[in-house]
Each structure stands twice: as C-alpha cells, then as structure tokens.
Design an enzyme around this catalytic site. Structure first.
Site, PDB file in Angstrom:
ATOM      1  N   LYS A  86     105.475  -8.493 -23.841  1.00 18.19           N
ATOM      2  CA  LYS A  86     105.957  -9.354 -22.749  1.00 18.19           C
ATOM      3  C   LYS A  86     104.949  -9.244 -21.617  1.00 18.19           C
ATOM      4  O   LYS A  86     104.757  -8.196 -21.024  1.00 18.19           O
ATOM      5  CB  LYS A  86     107.334  -8.858 -22.284  1.00 18.19           C
ATOM      6  CG  LYS A  86     108.229  -9.908 -21.711  1.00 18.19           C
ATOM      7  CD  LYS A  86     107.937 -10.324 -20.273  1.00 18.19           C
ATOM      8  CE  LYS A  86     108.218  -9.308 -19.210  1.00 18.19           C
ATOM      9  NZ  LYS A  86     107.619  -9.683 -17.904  1.00 18.19           N
ATOM     10  N   GLU A 103     105.038   4.819 -18.720  1.00 24.13           N
ATOM     11  CA  GLU A 103     104.008   5.099 -17.705  1.00 24.13           C
ATOM     12  C   GLU A 103     104.552   4.525 -16.412  1.00 24.13           C
ATOM     13  O   GLU A 103     104.497   3.315 -16.191  1.00 24.13           O
ATOM     14  CB  GLU A 103     102.697   4.392 -18.066  1.00 24.13           C
ATOM     15  CG  GLU A 103     102.128   4.737 -19.423  1.00 24.13           C
ATOM     16  CD  GLU A 103     101.494   6.109 -19.476  1.00 24.13           C
ATOM     17  OE1 GLU A 103     101.193   6.678 -18.410  1.00 24.13           O
ATOM     18  OE2 GLU A 103     101.334   6.632 -20.583  1.00 24.13           O
ATOM     19  N   CYS A 153      98.636   2.731 -10.077  1.00 25.88           N
ATOM     20  CA  CYS A 153      99.628   3.809 -10.105  1.00 25.88           C
ATOM     21  C   CYS A 153      98.998   5.169  -9.866  1.00 25.88           C
ATOM     22  O   CYS A 153      99.697   6.119  -9.565  1.00 25.88           O
ATOM     23  CB  CYS A 153     100.330   3.785 -11.449  1.00 25.88           C
ATOM     24  SG  CYS A 153      99.147   3.816 -12.778  1.00 25.88           S
ATOM     25  N   GLU A 174     105.729   5.672  -2.772  1.00 26.32           N
ATOM     26  CA  GLU A 174     104.452   5.078  -3.181  1.00 26.32           C
ATOM     27  C   GLU A 174     104.230   3.794  -2.372  1.00 26.32           C
ATOM     28  O   GLU A 174     105.072   2.896  -2.398  1.00 26.32           O
ATOM     29  CB  GLU A 174     104.567   4.751  -4.682  1.00 26.32           C
ATOM     30  CG  GLU A 174     103.323   4.252  -5.332  1.00 26.32           C
ATOM     31  CD  GLU A 174     103.596   3.824  -6.784  1.00 26.32           C
ATOM     32  OE1 GLU A 174     104.727   3.419  -7.104  1.00 26.32           O
ATOM     33  OE2 GLU A 174     102.650   3.872  -7.589  1.00 26.32           O
TER      34      GLU A 174
HETATM   35  N1  NAD Z   1     101.945   4.782 -14.778  1.00 25.16           N
HETATM   36  C1  NAD Z   1     101.238   3.704 -14.978  1.00 25.16           C
HETATM   37  O1  NAD Z   1     100.387   3.652 -15.856  1.00 25.16           O
HETATM   38  C2  NAD Z   1     101.466   2.495 -14.108  1.00 25.16           C
HETATM   39  C3  NAD Z   1     100.565   1.433 -14.173  1.00 25.16           C
HETATM   40  C4  NAD Z   1     100.768   0.329 -13.366  1.00 25.16           C
HETATM   41  C5  NAD Z   1     101.859   0.276 -12.524  1.00 25.16           C
HETATM   42  N2  NAD Z   1     102.714   1.311 -12.492  1.00 25.16           N
HETATM   43  C6  NAD Z   1     103.854   1.295 -11.579  1.00 25.16           C
HETATM   44  O2  NAD Z   1     104.438   0.001 -11.543  1.00 25.16           O
HETATM   45  C7  NAD Z   1     104.928  -0.266 -10.252  1.00 25.16           C
HETATM   46  C8  NAD Z   1     104.374  -1.584  -9.745  1.00 25.16           C
HETATM   47  O3  NAD Z   1     104.603  -2.635 -10.608  1.00 25.16           O
HETATM   48  P1  NAD Z   1     105.892  -3.572 -10.469  1.00 25.16           P
HETATM   49  O4  NAD Z   1     106.458  -3.477  -9.104  1.00 25.16           O
HETATM   50  O5  NAD Z   1     105.534  -4.907 -10.951  1.00 25.16           O
HETATM   51  O6  NAD Z   1     106.830  -2.818 -11.457  1.00 25.16           O
HETATM   52  P2  NAD Z   1     108.099  -3.376 -12.216  1.00 25.16           P
HETATM   53  O7  NAD Z   1     108.711  -2.220 -12.871  1.00 25.16           O
HETATM   54  O8  NAD Z   1     108.934  -4.196 -11.327  1.00 25.16           O
HETATM   55  O9  NAD Z   1     107.491  -4.380 -13.294  1.00 25.16           O
HETATM   56  C9  NAD Z   1     106.641  -3.983 -14.345  1.00 25.16           C
HETATM   57  C10 NAD Z   1     106.819  -4.914 -15.530  1.00 25.16           C
HETATM   58  O10 NAD Z   1     108.139  -4.801 -15.973  1.00 25.16           O
HETATM   59  C11 NAD Z   1     108.741  -6.058 -16.058  1.00 25.16           C
HETATM   60  N3  NAD Z   1     110.161  -5.874 -15.738  1.00 25.16           N
HETATM   61  C12 NAD Z   1     110.749  -5.809 -14.529  1.00 25.16           C
HETATM   62  N4  NAD Z   1     112.098  -5.668 -14.678  1.00 25.16           N
HETATM   63  C13 NAD Z   1     112.337  -5.635 -16.014  1.00 25.16           C
HETATM   64  C14 NAD Z   1     113.507  -5.507 -16.813  1.00 25.16           C
HETATM   65  N5  NAD Z   1     114.723  -5.383 -16.265  1.00 25.16           N
HETATM   66  N6  NAD Z   1     113.373  -5.528 -18.155  1.00 25.16           N
HETATM   67  C15 NAD Z   1     112.156  -5.659 -18.711  1.00 25.16           C
HETATM   68  N7  NAD Z   1     111.019  -5.793 -18.018  1.00 25.16           N
HETATM   69  C16 NAD Z   1     111.103  -5.767 -16.678  1.00 25.16           C
HETATM   70  C17 NAD Z   1     108.002  -6.925 -15.071  1.00 25.16           C
HETATM   71  O11 NAD Z   1     108.064  -8.265 -15.455  1.00 25.16           O
HETATM   72  C18 NAD Z   1     106.629  -6.400 -15.235  1.00 25.16           C
HETATM   73  O12 NAD Z   1     106.018  -7.037 -16.299  1.00 25.16           O
HETATM   74  C19 NAD Z   1     104.481   0.882  -9.401  1.00 25.16           C
HETATM   75  O13 NAD Z   1     105.522   1.807  -9.235  1.00 25.16           O
HETATM   76  C20 NAD Z   1     103.374   1.524 -10.196  1.00 25.16           C
HETATM   77  O14 NAD Z   1     103.143   2.870  -9.926  1.00 25.16           O
HETATM   78  C21 NAD Z   1     102.562   2.402 -13.265  1.00 25.16           C
HETATM   79  O1  SSN Z   2      97.814   1.297 -12.500  1.00 25.50           O
HETATM   80  C1  SSN Z   2      97.780   2.002 -13.456  1.00 25.50           C
HETATM   81  C2  SSN Z   2      96.673   2.147 -14.400  1.00 25.50           C
HETATM   82  C3  SSN Z   2      95.435   2.486 -13.713  1.00 25.50           C
HETATM   83  C4  SSN Z   2      94.338   2.889 -14.649  1.00 25.50           C
HETATM   84  O2  SSN Z   2      94.456   2.780 -15.873  1.00 25.50           O
HETATM   85  O3  SSN Z   2      93.345   3.331 -14.118  1.00 25.50           O
END
Ligand code: NAD
Ligand code: SSN
Length: 509
Positions: free
Chosen positions: A187, A264, A298, A396
């Site tokens: 997705k 993640e 992140c 964050e």
């Molecule tokens: N640990 C990692 O590797 C990593 C990487 C990138 C972002 N992040 C985290 O993501 C956050 C930022 O991204 P965001 O605000 O878009 O996060 P989010 O959780 O709102 O969304 C992430 C993804 O999940 C989908 N999503 C949202 N609600 C959903 C549901 N109920 N069911 C299924 N899918 C759903 C969104 O469409 C999107 O594609 C930050 O907290 C960041 O730290 C973590």
């Molecule tokens: O945002 C999360 C992923 C960042 C990275 O892979 O360096």
C-alpha cells in the site's frame, strides 16, 4: 512561490496516473473513485490515484496468493537475477525517479537522486543475499536422528510505507520479500504514490512474474485497506513503517490471525556532543542528522544534548552553518532544503518552537513559517537554552528545528537520552574510546551513530526498540523477517531405540 514545473521525464511512461498495479496489470478502483495528490511545494495538483477499498484490496491479496505457489518454487538464483535487473533499471532511470520523488515529496533533486541510489541499493543487497539463505545442520540429542533447517518464504506479505522516502521505504521491504520468495501487496503512501507506481512499472520490465508485486493506493480508505491487510488470513506477514500510534493499531488488528510482524515506528533520537568531541565533525554530523529531508526522517536528531564546556562554541558554529541553508522548491538551483509534507507538519513544528520560546528557549536562527514561499515551508531553526519541560524534549518534531539542551555529566545525559518511550536511533560524539563503548552500550536504541550523523546503509540492520517497534530491515538480518525457519528431523539413522519410549530415556541415552 517556487517555480515548480516538473522538468520533463526522459521516459514519461514512468508517470502512471489513476491506476494501481495488480496482477501485472494497470487497474482502477472498482468503485471508480480516485483521490488527488498535491505538490507540497506549490499545492498544485500532481495527479489522481485510485481509491482502493476492502474489495479491491482483497482482490490484490488473492492475486498475490495465486502467484505464491509458483514464485516460491523459483530458485534463489533466479530471484537474485530479477532483483538485480530491477536494481539496474532503477539506476538507469535515476534521474526520472528522482524528479518524481521531488515532485510529490518536495525534497531537493540532489537528495532525491541520493534516495534513488539508496533505495536501489536494497535491491542490489538482497539480490546478493537471496542465494545465501542457508539453513543449519544441527547435532541431534536423540540417537539415530538427524536435524536440519530450511528457510522458507513466509507467504503473502502486506507492506505499508510512509511518504518521507517514497522509494527507499518500499524497496527496503520488497527487496527481502522477493529474495525470500514471498509475494506482496504494497500500500503506497497517499501523499507520495507516484514513485511506487514507477517502481512497479520497472518491476514489470525486470520480468518479475505477474501477481508477485502488487502496488495499491488509498487515501480516505487507508484505514479500511490497512484492516483488510491485517485481518486477512491469507496475508502471513505485515511490515509497516510509520507512526507508533498506527503501528499499535495494526498490531491489534493482526492479533486474530497471528501474523509475523515488523514495525519500524517513530523515533525521538538523542544526539549527544561531549566536551571531548571533535567540534567540526560534531557540527557536520548534527547538520546531516537533524536537517536531512528537512528533519522528516525517523532517525533525525530530535534532542540535541551539548555538554556545557563545548555548548557555546557548538551553538555558534552550528548556527552559522544553518544560516547558510537555502530553502525553496526542490527543482530550484542551489536549494538545500525543501518544504514539509503538509500543513499539519507545519502546525506541529510551529507549536514546538512557540512552546520552547514560552518556556525560556532562545531562537537564534529561523523560527518562522515562510508564507512567501508557500504554506508548507518553515525556516531551518536553532534554539538554545532548551530544557526537559519543553514539548520538543519528549515528542518527535519531524521538522527542521534543532533544540540544543545543555548537560553536565555522562550519566545525566544517558539518563535523559533513555527517558524516551521510543528507541530508534541515538548519536554521540566523543574522542574517548572507553566512553564510545560505554555510551554505545548504554543507549536504549536499536541503532547508534558514534562520531557520525548518517547511519542508513542497506548493509546495516535498521530498526528500533521500545515503542520504536521491532524487526530489522536491510543487512543479513533483513531477509529473516520474510522467512520461516523450518526444522526437519530425520529419524532411523542409527541403532533402533531400546527400552521405554519415555522422553527422558530417549534424550539421555
Ligand atoms: N522507523 C522508521 O523506519 C520510520 C520511517 C519513516 C517514518 N517513520 C515514522 O512515521 C511517522 C511519520 O509518518 P506519518 O505521519 O505519515 O505516519 P503514519 O503512521 O500516519 O502513516 C504511515 C503510513 O501508514 C499509513 N496508515 C495510516 N493510518 C493507517 C491505518 N489505520 N491502516 C493502515 N495504514 C495506515 C499511511 O497511509 C502511510 O502510508 C513518524 O513518527 C516517523 O518517525 C518511521
Ligand atoms: O525515515 C526513516 C528511514 C530513514 C532512513 O532509512 O535513513
């Protein structure tokens, strides 16, 4: 307002509109519904995408399930070649893919090109890992038995990724899944679906069999699609990258079908500079870690702790560099930092700055929205005099705000660093070798950068602890997230068992 007309793609067929990729075909949502995607720099429409619902998702899952029995029979070498071809196609189309990333995500074109190379690197890495899915031969405790293990693909995988790395977050999941012999329904993020669709087009050209990779899209129906993926008995694994809140929800939804999961999730990285650090290296590391993708990764430094003896020198050297940043549209010459993804991100960043000011922080660079550029732009910001009562200390920010917290002792700073509920990345700078070992071991994070602000590498295991989730992506560990270790015991190899069939007799003969 930046001049944001996308430079023409060399290969316009990489831009797919109003279609998703299911069973090797470009399809619309059955309802015919679509959603719009806007350029975060200008707010202008980029294009539309199908709004998939549960029925569309179930169909994609069924497609992946139908493709699984034959795909799992391909040899690891065949899958390695497919992945390598896909890697090569990404690199051949690096410029076009980067233009798409900049268009929908906003990051500067040079950063987007870097992301394409990083993203393709996961295909290259896992093309090399695929043929190394070795099992073990294990000396048995029971006489006459032989024990060995084989690695099998877990099955159909549901993959959900965020917008901040439109290419790399998806390749980091699809690469190991394909290498292991799984089929996937991915997705794409509602904000940045077009890069994923271009990757699907390249999957087709790389000869990935029909139904093995399916890329679907949704915006208003995101929760419905997420529920379809997590509650399906057919989907045996869900890998999610995104916020901790959504991760918790997906874990609950997956409970009834007891799926294999990788999460993640959010970070709140401590970034520590000790008095004995090399100042230039620490400043360069902080700039890279804090302001990469305008603070929207992140693993971005979130709480920057500077020991008192070096605080003033660090703050002024760091601030000077931040003043040199050029904010603007990602295609514009000389731009170092683009917009944030949407107005909610701006609201959060602004709230963190205002809160810090109210509680005694001093904004020494930036601190404001940039309405002349557009509604999603925020000045790269440096704040001194931070303290633990400020929002930025525990939440964050996910934006271009560097808050500098003073500290006195190693123990104090390690305690502050570990006070977070999350534990993704942590960084520190020191020239004392003993301290380097001590602090790296003491930090409660899944990843530690010592004297560097950049730790992301397809060869390195990426993942967190605590509320940052579990599972590792990339590296030799990444593939096991998509595999089952099956144990086989072969009996009858020695003397027939004597005496009673009670377990303790058998075990200790
Ligand atoms: N640990 C990692 O590797 C990593 C990487 C990138 C972002 N992040 C985290 O993501 C956050 C930022 O991204 P965001 O605000 O878009 O996060 P989010 O959780 O709102 O969304 C992430 C993804 O999940 C989908 N999503 C949202 N609600 C959903 C549901 N109920 N069911 C299924 N899918 C759903 C969104 O469409 C999107 O594609 C930050 O907290 C960041 O730290 C973590
Ligand atoms: O945002 C999360 C992923 C960042 C990275 O892979 O360096």
């Amino acid at each position: 307002m930046p001049n944001q007309n996308i430079p023409p793609l060399k290969d316009p067929s990489l831009f797919k509109q109003n279609v998703a990729y299911v069973n090797g075909e470009w399809v619309k949502a059955k309802s015919g519904k679509t959603f719009e995607v806007q350029d975060p720099s200008t707010g202008k429409l980029i294009g539309t995408c199908p709004e998939f619902d549960k029925a569309d998702t179930d169909n994609a899952i069924a497609t992946a399930a139908a493709a699984f029995p034959s795909f799992r029979q391909t040899t690891a070498r065949q899958r390695a070649r497919m992945l390598h071809k896909w890697y090569q196609l990404m690199m051949d189309n690096q410029e076009d893919l980067a233009k798409l990333i900049t268009w929908e995500n906003g990051k500067p074109l040079a950063d987007a090109k870097g992301e394409v190379a990083y993203a393709a690197g996961f295909f290259e890495w896992f093309s090399e890992e695929a043929p190394r899915a070795d099992g073990d031969t294990i000396p048995a405790s029971i006489p006459g038995n032989r024990v060995f293990t084989i690695k099998e693909p877990v099955g159909v995988c549901g993959l959900i990724t965020p917008w901040n790395f439109p290419a790399a977050m998806i390749t980091r999941k699809i690469g190991p899944a394909i290498a292991a012999g799984c089929t996937v329904v991915a997705k794409s993020p509602g904000e940045t679906p077009f890069t994923s669709l271009a990757l699907a087009e390249l999957a087709d050209r790389a000869g990935i069999p029909k139904g093995v990779v399916n890329v679907i899209s949704a915006l208003s129906n995101t929760a419905e699609v997420g529920e379809a993926l997590t509650s399906s008995q057919t989907v045996r694994k869900v890998s999610f990258t995104g916020s901790t809140a959504v991760g918790k929800l997906l874990m609950k939804q997956s409970a009834d079908t007891l799926k294999k999961l990788s999460f993640e999730l959010g970070g709140n990285a401590p970034f520590i500079v000790f008095d004995d650090a090399d100042l230039d290296i620490a400043v360069a590391g902080a700039l890279a870690s804090k302001f990469r993708s305008s603070g929207q990764t992140c693993v971005c430094a979130n709480r920057i702790y500077i020991q008192e003896g070096i605080y003033d020198k660090f703050a002024s050297a760091f601030a000077e560099k931040v003043k040199g940043f050029k904010v603007g549209g990602g295609y514009d010459e000389g731009v170092t930092h683009g917009p944030l993804i949407h107005d909610r991100a701006i609201t959060k960043v602004d709230a963190h700055v205002r809160d810090a000011e109210k509680k005694g922080g001093k904004v020494i660079v930036g601190g404001n929205k940039m309405p002349k550029l557009g509604s999603n732009f925020f000045e790269p910001t440096v704040i001194t005099g931070m303290n633990k009562n400020m929002q930025l200390a525990s939440e964050e920010t996910f934006g271009p705000v560097a808050g500098l917290f003073p500290f006195e002792t190693e123990k104090e700073v390690v305690d502050m660093a570990n006070s977070a509920e999350v534990g993704l990345a942590g960084y520190f700078f020191s020239r004392d070798l003993q301290r380097c070992y001590r602090v790296a071991e003491a930090l409660e994070t899944g990843m530690v950068g010592v004297n560097t602000g950049l730790i992301s590498d397809p060869a390195a295991p990426f993942g967190g602890v605590k509320l940052s989730g579990f599972g590792r992506e990339g590296s030799k560990y990444g593939m096991s997230e998509y595999q089952i270790t099956k144990m086989v015991t072969l009996g009858g190899m020695g003397q027939p068992l004597q005496g009673s069939w009670v377990m303790r007799d058998i075990m200790y003969k």
